[in-house]
Write a protein that holds these residues in place. Sequence first.
Motif, short mmCIF file in Angstrom:
data_model
loop_
_atom_site.label_atom_id
_atom_site.label_comp_id
_atom_site.label_asym_id
_atom_site.label_seq_id
_atom_site.Cartn_x
_atom_site.Cartn_y
_atom_site.Cartn_z
N GLU A 33 -5.74 20.46 5.17
CA GLU A 33 -5.39 19.41 6.11
C GLU A 33 -6.04 18.09 5.67
OE1 GLU A 33 -3.32 19.47 8.70
OE2 GLU A 33 -2.79 21.52 8.16
N PRO A 34 -5.29 16.99 5.67
CA PRO A 34 -5.88 15.70 5.28
C PRO A 34 -6.96 15.27 6.26
CG PRO A 34 -3.67 15.40 6.17
CD PRO A 34 -3.86 16.86 5.99
N SER A 35 -7.97 14.59 5.74
CA SER A 35 -9.05 14.10 6.59
C SER A 35 -8.61 12.86 7.35
CB SER A 35 -10.27 13.77 5.72
OG SER A 35 -9.99 12.65 4.90
N ALA A 36 -9.40 12.51 8.36
CA ALA A 36 -9.11 11.30 9.13
C ALA A 36 -9.19 10.07 8.24
CB ALA A 36 -10.10 11.18 10.29
N PHE A 37 -10.14 10.06 7.29
CA PHE A 37 -10.28 8.93 6.37
C PHE A 37 -9.01 8.75 5.54
CE2 PHE A 37 -11.29 7.05 2.30
CZ PHE A 37 -12.13 5.99 2.62
N GLU A 38 -8.50 9.84 5.00
CA GLU A 38 -7.30 9.77 4.15
C GLU A 38 -6.10 9.24 4.93
OE1 GLU A 38 -8.59 13.52 1.24
OE2 GLU A 38 -7.30 13.85 2.98
N ARG A 39 -5.92 9.71 6.15
CA ARG A 39 -4.79 9.23 6.97
C ARG A 39 -4.98 7.76 7.34
NH1 ARG A 39 -0.85 12.46 8.45
NH2 ARG A 39 -1.08 14.73 8.45
N GLU A 40 -6.23 7.36 7.57
CA GLU A 40 -6.49 5.97 7.93
C GLU A 40 -6.20 5.03 6.76
OE1 GLU A 40 -10.42 5.63 9.51
OE2 GLU A 40 -10.03 7.10 11.09
N VAL A 41 -6.45 5.49 5.53
CA VAL A 41 -6.13 4.66 4.36
C VAL A 41 -4.62 4.41 4.30
CG1 VAL A 41 -6.08 4.57 1.83
CG2 VAL A 41 -8.15 5.33 3.00
N LEU A 42 -3.82 5.45 4.50
CA LEU A 42 -2.36 5.25 4.48
C LEU A 42 -1.92 4.38 5.65
CD1 LEU A 42 0.17 5.99 2.85
CD2 LEU A 42 0.61 7.78 4.54
N SER A 43 -2.54 4.54 6.82
CA SER A 43 -2.21 3.69 7.96
C SER A 43 -2.52 2.23 7.66
CB SER A 43 -2.99 4.15 9.20
OG SER A 43 -2.61 5.44 9.60
N GLU A 44 -3.61 2.00 6.94
CA GLU A 44 -3.99 0.64 6.57
C GLU A 44 -3.00 0.06 5.56
OE1 GLU A 44 -6.44 -2.54 7.43
OE2 GLU A 44 -6.61 -0.52 8.25
N ILE A 45 -2.54 0.89 4.63
CA ILE A 45 -1.51 0.45 3.68
C ILE A 45 -0.24 0.07 4.44
CG2 ILE A 45 0.03 1.22 1.82
CD1 ILE A 45 -2.28 2.97 0.80
N ASN A 46 0.14 0.88 5.40
CA ASN A 46 1.34 0.59 6.19
C ASN A 46 1.17 -0.67 7.03
OD1 ASN A 46 2.98 2.67 5.26
ND2 ASN A 46 2.22 4.13 6.78
N LEU A 47 -0.05 -0.93 7.47
CA LEU A 47 -0.32 -2.17 8.22
C LEU A 47 -0.07 -3.38 7.32
CD1 LEU A 47 -1.34 -3.18 10.98
CD2 LEU A 47 -3.65 -3.17 10.03
N ALA A 48 -0.52 -3.30 6.07
CA ALA A 48 -0.29 -4.39 5.13
C ALA A 48 1.19 -4.51 4.78
CB ALA A 48 -1.11 -4.16 3.86
N ARG A 49 1.89 -3.39 4.66
CA ARG A 49 3.31 -3.41 4.33
C ARG A 49 4.15 -3.98 5.48
NH1 ARG A 49 5.35 0.01 0.21
NH2 ARG A 49 7.23 0.44 1.48
N SER A 50 3.78 -3.66 6.71
CA SER A 50 4.61 -4.05 7.85
C SER A 50 4.58 -5.55 8.11
CB SER A 50 4.15 -3.31 9.11
OG SER A 50 2.82 -3.68 9.45
N ASN A 51 3.46 -6.20 7.77
CA ASN A 51 3.36 -7.65 7.99
C ASN A 51 2.35 -8.24 7.00
OD1 ASN A 51 3.22 -10.27 8.95
ND2 ASN A 51 3.16 -9.66 11.11
N PRO A 52 2.76 -8.42 5.74
CA PRO A 52 1.83 -8.93 4.72
C PRO A 52 1.21 -10.28 5.07
CG PRO A 52 3.79 -8.00 3.69
CD PRO A 52 4.07 -8.05 5.16
N PRO A 53 1.98 -11.26 5.59
CA PRO A 53 1.35 -12.55 5.92
C PRO A 53 0.24 -12.41 6.96
CG PRO A 53 3.73 -12.79 5.82
CD PRO A 53 3.45 -11.32 5.75
N ALA A 54 0.44 -11.56 7.96
CA ALA A 54 -0.60 -11.36 8.97
C ALA A 54 -1.81 -10.66 8.37
CB ALA A 54 -0.05 -10.56 10.15
N TYR A 55 -1.58 -9.72 7.46
CA TYR A 55 -2.68 -8.98 6.84
C TYR A 55 -3.52 -9.90 5.96
CZ TYR A 55 -5.11 -4.79 5.28
OH TYR A 55 -6.07 -3.84 5.06
N ALA A 56 -2.93 -10.98 5.49
CA ALA A 56 -3.67 -11.93 4.65
C ALA A 56 -4.87 -12.52 5.38
CB ALA A 56 -2.74 -13.05 4.18
N SER A 57 -4.84 -12.51 6.72
CA SER A 57 -5.96 -13.07 7.49
C SER A 57 -7.25 -12.28 7.25
CB SER A 57 -5.61 -13.06 8.99
OG SER A 57 -5.42 -11.73 9.46
#
Length: 278
Positions: A33-57
Amino acid sequence: MSLMQSKKLFRVFISLLVFLSANVMVQAQTASEPSAFEREVLSEINLARSNPPAYASHLMAMRENYKSRMTFEGIKALDEAIVALKGSTALAPLEWSDLLRKPAVDHALDMAKTGEFSHTGSGNSTPKQRIERYGNIKGGYGETLNPQKGTPREVVIFWLIDDGVLNRMHREVLLDKDYKQGAVAMVDDSKTGFYCVFLGVGNILAKNDTPPVSTSAKTEPTTATTTTRSMTPATTTTTTTGAKTPATTTNKKPVTVTKKPATSKPKPKPKSKTKSNP
């Protein structure tokens, strides 16, 4: 039993306990089973993908103290990443793939075992070969590696800034519009260090799955990137097929890659035309 023998036995017991504890820690981080850390890294990647200009902040907030960090390029790479994110459009989130995590785990454990930080694994395995042990790749694929321990956000920002990496291949992999699935594996070994692996693909099918019928034979570009642990920037080169190939390291020595100039055949001289008098 003498006092000296008791002390020696006690030291052996403590060493065995530390060894077993380290193994349990690594096994826990790479369990089925993936760890919470591993899933959070992918969630963070998706956060950057969903709105790159906002993530630039998040990167802009780093500017004030960034000059005090040990980097290859200084604030130049950070500012370039900010501009790139502000100029990027929203992308679909990556779906977590348990199947794709398996080759990521394999490579993270392999690097922790050997202490070598490279896309080339034991037996000279490549990212593509490791993925295809478990499934069939449809579309492109990419692999990024991170040797710097931090929070999930710090891991992702490390890839987005891509300090010292030619062509910013980490950032390109994270923001690839053709990738639909992703997975992360992490090992934090007390002896050899921190290893985080991200894999992204257009799609991966289990060996016994039937691939969908496609009416076009479109070949996606393949990307894979790496960074070195030494203070020497990693380099990349582009092959004639358009696939981007990473420079890899062995025993963490600096890497140099030379580009061969494109050769072209000399153009034939035009034939001269003469007019004959009537």
